[in-house]
Scaffold this active site. Sequence first.
Site, PDB file in Angstrom:
ATOM      1  N   HIS A 102       0.844  -1.195   0.000  1.00  0.00           N
ATOM      2  CA  HIS A 102       0.000   0.000   0.000  1.00  0.00           C
ATOM      3  C   HIS A 102       0.877   1.241   0.000  1.00  0.00           C
ATOM      4  O   HIS A 102       1.721   1.426   0.871  1.00  0.00           O
ATOM      5  CB  HIS A 102      -0.918   0.003   1.222  1.00  0.00           C
ATOM      6  N   PRO A 109      -4.630  -0.181  18.842  1.00  0.00           N
ATOM      7  CA  PRO A 109      -4.348  -0.575  17.457  1.00  0.00           C
ATOM      8  C   PRO A 109      -4.499   0.536  16.437  1.00  0.00           C
ATOM      9  O   PRO A 109      -4.235   0.317  15.256  1.00  0.00           O
ATOM     10  CB  PRO A 109      -5.374  -1.691  17.210  1.00  0.00           C
ATOM     11  N   TYR A 164      -9.305   5.308   7.855  1.00  0.00           N
ATOM     12  CA  TYR A 164      -9.471   5.659   9.266  1.00  0.00           C
ATOM     13  C   TYR A 164     -10.473   6.800   9.315  1.00  0.00           C
ATOM     14  O   TYR A 164     -10.235   7.859   8.710  1.00  0.00           O
ATOM     15  CB  TYR A 164      -8.140   6.098   9.875  1.00  0.00           C
ATOM     16  N   LYS A 201       0.744  -0.379  15.293  1.00  0.00           N
ATOM     17  CA  LYS A 201       2.111  -0.457  15.797  1.00  0.00           C
ATOM     18  C   LYS A 201       2.409  -1.694  16.649  1.00  0.00           C
ATOM     19  O   LYS A 201       3.572  -1.950  16.959  1.00  0.00           O
ATOM     20  CB  LYS A 201       2.440   0.793  16.633  1.00  0.00           C
ATOM     21  N   TYR A 208       3.585   6.285  10.195  1.00  0.00           N
ATOM     22  CA  TYR A 208       2.777   5.139   9.771  1.00  0.00           C
ATOM     23  C   TYR A 208       3.630   4.082   9.075  1.00  0.00           C
ATOM     24  O   TYR A 208       3.475   2.883   9.331  1.00  0.00           O
ATOM     25  CB  TYR A 208       1.647   5.605   8.850  1.00  0.00           C
TER      26      TYR A 208
END
Length: 394
Positions: free
Chosen positions: A72, A293, A201, A297, A385
Amino acid sequence: MKTQVVIIGAGPSGLLLGQLLHNAGISNIVLERQTPEHVLGRIRAGVLESGTVDLLREAGVSERMDAEGLVHEGVEFLVDGQRIPVPLKELTGGKTVMVYGQTEVTQDLMDARRATDAVSMYGVSNVQLFDVKSDSPYVTFEKQGETYRIDCDYIAGCDGFHGVSRKAIPAQVTQEYERVYPFGWLGLLSDTPPVNHELIYAHHERGFVLCSQRSLTRSRYYLQVPLSDNVEAWPDERFWDELKQRLPQELAEKLVTGHSLEKSIAPLRSYVVEPMQYGNLFLVGDAAHIVPPTGAKGLNLAASDVNYLYRILKKVYHEGRTDLLETYSPMALRRVWKGERFSWFMTNLLHDFAGMNAFDRKMQQADREYYLKSRAGLTTIAENYVGLAFESVE
């Protein structure tokens, strides 16, 4: 029995450490209280940082991941009805993440270890650690009614938050840091195509949403719910209906629903114990730290610990660099706290908290507007990220 390193816990961190050490000619034995089937039954994370991917490749267990994992180059946020793409690759100078389930990582590591002469013992009980401050630590355990002892040089506690390793460190030696969040995540796994090609998200007045995936045909969705809720109150139909209400119309209309393969409610917490080392005992992964979550991580911080401990032990055995042993905890913790901060930040950015006053809500909104609408803010999110760089072990 005798070995150089005893690894307690056959989750992905324990197996990855064992594989790396074995490849480096460092003998190790892995102990696990559960069966292999039970370990593989744990539904966990699916987003791998670039550093974790590189470490799996270094361990020689990446063939299936590289063939089936989904690279991704971006991620998407959904706030106030607006979809905001975060081009990870562009903002980080070429770094990406890999979507590949923790269950698959664990299976690959199990298969790789099974193909070697390295020892793994499942179904053990009453594991106890002795003389960890000495130069001759040892571990005892029971299996099928017999008691065993393993003498070793070092012990790696990869046995999770509820394991025995952390409890082997005297309480007066450690400092614990914790934040418990006032909500949970209701997760559903289904054999349905993802609603979007990138992970989403989302902040919504009804609660946080994460649209994740495991493959092109398997999806994982999460809803923020009160901690007082139970799974039985959420039949599949109710879950899908609530998810659609928290998504914009164009996504809700695309959503493919189906029978849930797994459904559970996970509480959220941030937790760190310091130090992560006591004598010749080293804590790895969830034994030392837990993250919500939201930042993806958990598994990645465990892999970070493995990276440091493996490289230190390799230098100990290959170069006699025992001076590096005391650098493990401070080095690992520097990256742990950065991962904790990012997970805490993401959780605060995207969830509504009970009891938030007007000032807190305004500050949360200001954070969303800055971090999600400026290149500097998006770059900060992207860099964290995809995973911050590992320190060199020298």
